[in-house]
Design a protein around this motif. Structure first.
Motif, PDB file in Angstrom:
ATOM      1  N   GLY A  25       0.825  -1.200   0.000  1.00  0.00           N
ATOM      2  CA  GLY A  25       0.000   0.000   0.000  1.00  0.00           C
ATOM      3  C   GLY A  25       0.853   1.241   0.000  1.00  0.00           C
ATOM      4  N   PRO A  26       0.237   2.392   0.238  1.00  0.00           N
ATOM      5  CA  PRO A  26       0.961   3.655   0.183  1.00  0.00           C
ATOM      6  C   PRO A  26       2.022   3.795   1.264  1.00  0.00           C
ATOM      7  CG  PRO A  26      -1.262   3.982   1.019  1.00  0.00           C
ATOM      8  CD  PRO A  26      -1.200   2.592   0.491  1.00  0.00           C
ATOM      9  N   SER A  27       1.870   3.046   2.376  1.00  0.00           N
ATOM     10  CA  SER A  27       2.853   3.155   3.449  1.00  0.00           C
ATOM     11  C   SER A  27       4.005   2.169   3.282  1.00  0.00           C
ATOM     12  CB  SER A  27       2.191   2.928   4.808  1.00  0.00           C
ATOM     13  OG  SER A  27       1.630   1.635   4.874  1.00  0.00           O
ATOM     14  N   GLY A  28       3.980   1.371   2.214  1.00  0.00           N
ATOM     15  CA  GLY A  28       5.079   0.466   1.962  1.00  0.00           C
ATOM     16  C   GLY A  28       4.634  -0.946   1.636  1.00  0.00           C
ATOM     17  N   VAL A  29       5.634  -1.800   1.396  1.00  0.00           N
ATOM     18  CA  VAL A  29       5.401  -3.212   1.101  1.00  0.00           C
ATOM     19  C   VAL A  29       5.816  -4.023   2.315  1.00  0.00           C
ATOM     20  CG1 VAL A  29       5.962  -5.136  -0.420  1.00  0.00           C
ATOM     21  CG2 VAL A  29       5.850  -2.813  -1.341  1.00  0.00           C
ATOM     22  N   THR A  30       4.938  -4.918   2.775  1.00  0.00           N
ATOM     23  CA  THR A  30       5.227  -5.763   3.923  1.00  0.00           C
ATOM     24  C   THR A  30       5.281  -7.215   3.465  1.00  0.00           C
ATOM     25  OG1 THR A  30       4.070  -4.216   5.372  1.00  0.00           O
ATOM     26  CG2 THR A  30       4.534  -6.393   6.264  1.00  0.00           C
ATOM     27  N   ILE A  46       9.641   0.829   3.321  1.00  0.00           N
ATOM     28  CA  ILE A  46       8.904   2.078   3.497  1.00  0.00           C
ATOM     29  C   ILE A  46       9.457   3.130   2.541  1.00  0.00           C
ATOM     30  CG2 ILE A  46       8.241   3.836   5.192  1.00  0.00           C
ATOM     31  CD1 ILE A  46       9.039   1.752   7.364  1.00  0.00           C
ATOM     32  N   PRO A  47       8.597   3.821   1.799  1.00  0.00           N
ATOM     33  CA  PRO A  47       9.098   4.907   0.945  1.00  0.00           C
ATOM     34  C   PRO A  47       9.935   5.899   1.762  1.00  0.00           C
ATOM     35  CG  PRO A  47       6.785   4.469   0.459  1.00  0.00           C
ATOM     36  CD  PRO A  47       7.131   3.658   1.679  1.00  0.00           C
ATOM     37  N   LEU A  48      11.014   6.376   1.175  1.00  0.00           N
ATOM     38  CA  LEU A  48      11.942   7.243   1.919  1.00  0.00           C
ATOM     39  C   LEU A  48      11.256   8.468   2.499  1.00  0.00           C
ATOM     40  CD1 LEU A  48      15.166   7.145  -0.290  1.00  0.00           C
ATOM     41  CD2 LEU A  48      14.703   5.925   1.847  1.00  0.00           C
ATOM     42  N   ARG A  49      10.269   9.004   1.785  1.00  0.00           N
ATOM     43  CA  ARG A  49       9.609  10.212   2.283  1.00  0.00           C
ATOM     44  C   ARG A  49       8.775   9.923   3.526  1.00  0.00           C
ATOM     45  NH1 ARG A  49       4.333  10.152   0.648  1.00  0.00           N
ATOM     46  NH2 ARG A  49       3.790   8.590  -0.919  1.00  0.00           N
ATOM     47  N   ASP A  78      15.449   3.821  -2.864  1.00  0.00           N
ATOM     48  CA  ASP A  78      14.117   4.412  -2.788  1.00  0.00           C
ATOM     49  C   ASP A  78      13.300   3.910  -1.612  1.00  0.00           C
ATOM     50  OD1 ASP A  78      13.841   1.845  -3.698  1.00  0.00           O
ATOM     51  OD2 ASP A  78      12.249   2.295  -5.136  1.00  0.00           O
ATOM     52  N   ARG A  79      13.906   3.142  -0.721  1.00  0.00           N
ATOM     53  CA  ARG A  79      13.157   2.545   0.380  1.00  0.00           C
ATOM     54  C   ARG A  79      14.007   2.492   1.654  1.00  0.00           C
ATOM     55  NH1 ARG A  79       9.456   2.863  -2.711  1.00  0.00           N
ATOM     56  NH2 ARG A  79       7.821   1.329  -3.182  1.00  0.00           N
ATOM     57  N   PHE A  80      13.347   2.706   2.786  1.00  0.00           N
ATOM     58  CA  PHE A  80      13.941   2.418   4.090  1.00  0.00           C
ATOM     59  C   PHE A  80      13.364   1.074   4.515  1.00  0.00           C
ATOM     60  CE2 PHE A  80      13.699   2.561   8.771  1.00  0.00           C
ATOM     61  CZ  PHE A  80      15.050   2.721   9.061  1.00  0.00           C
ATOM     62  N   SER A 550       2.787  14.245  -4.556  1.00  0.00           N
ATOM     63  CA  SER A 550       2.948  13.019  -5.347  1.00  0.00           C
ATOM     64  C   SER A 550       2.217  11.892  -4.637  1.00  0.00           C
ATOM     65  CB  SER A 550       4.429  12.656  -5.524  1.00  0.00           C
ATOM     66  OG  SER A 550       5.036  12.365  -4.274  1.00  0.00           O
ATOM     67  N   ILE A 551       1.601  11.015  -5.402  1.00  0.00           N
ATOM     68  CA  ILE A 551       0.870   9.867  -4.873  1.00  0.00           C
ATOM     69  C   ILE A 551       1.497   8.620  -5.475  1.00  0.00           C
ATOM     70  CG2 ILE A 551      -1.371   8.738  -4.669  1.00  0.00           C
ATOM     71  CD1 ILE A 551      -2.682  11.457  -5.097  1.00  0.00           C
TER      72      ILE A 551
END
Length: 569
Positions: A25-30, A46-49, A78-80, A550-551
């Motif tokens: 989802g928008p908060s990341g991939v689990t 998690i997206p870096l932003r 691009d991910r934490f 951005s979405i």
């Protein structure tokens, strides 16, 4: 990061074997992963932003077995990435659903264990802010607290720092969020005390506190919870934070005192009490100690989005009005407008005039009392259109609400979303609360619902607002979206970016209406029907100015066109 660090992180990332994707989802991939036969672990990208590096670093320092143990953190371009232990079990929500209301000793043991977990967080300066039955895993060794999506660091807990005048976001789970989470005061340790009290009430009654009328009656029933525990719940859930236990240590002491059958529930001055180690059996269903995992996660649509005017806040503080004033539930489902839609092709675009009668999702709106507020005779809200898809099992939807009242805005509009199987049986039912809809306005919103299993149909039913949810705001806000571009990204992602401009702002940027706005992405198929929706929160631009947004999306359904709307949050 330099190239060497990046290569090292990518090598570590590749070393994990993905067993299955738990959520995207928008908060990341689990994901559920293993490493050379060790594990399983939960890996969240998690997206870096959105990365909260310091929070996860602090969580790694926590030693309570009631919290997820962080195995590793690293950063990709691009991910934490966070990797932590997987805990098999079931959510407390499902545990109660399968066993009914819990006996006092079991409920007390779980509440004490939650105090242990939350106490460890508070000792490290973290407020959880979303202690709910869906965020508690019941495993063989007891309760585990998960999901740190809206947790925040609060230096004042450990260092006596000054609290902010109020929080910048109003988030939480309806029924468990403390009054201050609606923007009336800053959140602190007492916010988590409130939530644990609500969870205890849920365990003792078997009724979700969001159903305020039924919950209030069940809690007051002398045959249900013991009087001592009922008093603990009442004190922990006091409207004013100063009237609650001031720390989870005090709450834990009072729970132990109540369990021993002591008269009254005054704070204990005794020493520390060891957490219960009694084993609590699950029902065999596998769960995960993940913010978004194999167990049902709290849908984004159930996150509370609250709006209030400065005058309402002043009334609450000056008039001493209790939780009854925080009105998030009212309605007569029989007068709701509704629409039903099927998967992948999106909603049928049915006007509210053609909607079928919705399921009975009515709730009392007076906090913990058994009274109710009068609803308006005619529902001013109309469901203009709705649609959804469920590429990963969870329903991603968008809908449009029209306020036909030309003089009053509607605050806290609610839509009951019901997913049904092919045989017509109910799979899930959620009632998200949306932001204020100004007089005469049509507003688009989106969210996520469901339990991870794709339904055959989804019904959207607009609840009738309470009469005091019709407001004369004395003005309105409106926003324009421009220069939107669609861009493909790695991992089959798509980012929609652009700018939003404040065209109208009658409070002249003073933030009376809100500090943030919602930017809503709506995807449509070739017939024009909605098939997907996604929200993004953006800081409110000053009147006449613009702000970039951005979405980021993944695993989208097939779509032919897209549009973006902006609205007061």
């Amino acid at each position: 990061m330099d190239d060497t660090q990046t290569l090292h992180a990518m090598g570590l990332d590749d070393a994990y074997h993905v067993e299955r994707t738990l959520a995207d989802g928008p908060s990341g991939v689990t994901e559920l992963v293993t490493l050379d036969g060790a594990g399983p672990f939960v890996r969240k990208k998690i997206p870096l932003r959105l990365a909260r590096r310091r929070l996860w670093s602090t969580l790694a320092d926590c030693t309570s077995p009631r919290l997820p143990r962080v195995e590793a953190t690293y950063e990709l371009p691009d991910r934490f990435v966070v990797v932590y232990d997987y805990v098999p079990g079931v959510t407390l929500e499902r545990h109660v659903a399968g066993h009914g209301r819990l006996a006092a000793p079991e409920a007390t043991a779980i509440a004490v264990q939650l105090c242990e977990a939350v106490g460890e967080l508070h000792a490290h300066g973290i407020i959880h802010r979303d202690v709910t039955p869906t965020n508690v895993i019941i495993a063989a060794d007891g309760a585990h607290l998960i999901d740190f999506g809206i947790a925040r660091e609060h230096a004042g807990i450990v260092a006596g720092g000054a609290a902010r005048a109020r929080d910048t976001t109003t988030l939480g789970t309806w029924g468990y969020a403390a009054p201050e989470q609606y923007g009336f005061a800053p959140t602190d340790a007492r916010t988590d005390v409130y939530a644990i009290g609500r969870v205890l009430g849920f365990m003792l009654t078997g009724v979700d506190p969001s159903d305020t009328a039924t919950y209030g009656r069940a809690l007051a029933d002398a045959a249900t919870p013991p009087p001592a525990l009922r008093a603990v719940v009442a004190k922990a859930c006091a409207f004013e934070p100063s009237a609650r236990m001031q720390t989870v240590r005090e709450l834990r002491d009072e729970l132990e005192r109540a369990e021993r059958g002591a008269e009254g529930v005054a704070p204990s001055a005794g020493g520390p009490v060891a957490a219960s180690t009694s084993t609590i059996a699950g029902d065999g269903t596998v769960g995960a100690s993940a913010p978004t995992g194999a167990v049902r996660r709290v849908p984004a649509s159930r996150r509370i989005v609250a709006w209030t005017t400065a005058g309402l806040v002043a009334l609450l503080l000056a008039g001493g009005i209790g939780y009854v004033a925080v009105r998030l539930s009212a309605g007569d489902a029989s007068s709701a407008s509704s629409a039903t839609s099927r998967p992948s092709t999106g909603g049928d675009g049915t006007s509210s005039d053609e909607g079928a009668t919705g399921a009975d999702g009515s709730h009392d709106s007076t906090g913990d009392s058994t009274g109710g507020a009068d609803t308006v005779e005619h529902n001013p809200l109309e469901l203009v259109e709705s649609g959804w898809s469920a590429e990963n099992g969870y329903v991603e939807y968008a809908l449009a609400l029209r306020n036909t009242d030309t003089t009053h805005a509607v605050q806290f509009p609610k839509v009951t979303i019901t997913g049904r199987a092919a045989d017509g049986s109910v799979m899930f039912a959620d009632t998200p609360v949306f932001p204020l809809v100004f007089a005469g306005e049509t507003a688009y919103f989106s969210g996520q619902s469901g339990d991870g299993e794709q339904p055959a149909t989804v019904e959207f039913s607009v609840e009738t607002p309470a009469s005091d949810d019709l407001l004369d705001t004395g003005g309105a806000e409106s926003y324009g979206v421009h220069d939107v571009k669609e861009r493909k990204t790695d991992l089959d992602g798509v980012t929609f970016g652009g700018e939003v401009t404040a065209d109208r702002d009658d409070d002249n940027g003073k933030g009376v209406y809100t500090d943030d706005i919602i930017v809503t992405l709506v995807l449509r198929d070739k017939t024009g029907r909605i098939v997907f929706g996604r929200n993004e929160y953006v800081a409110k631009p000053a009147k006449g100015t613009s702000r970039a947004f951005s979405i980021e999306t993944y695993d989208l359904p097939a779509y032919a066109s897209y549009e973006i709307h902006a609205h007061t949050a």
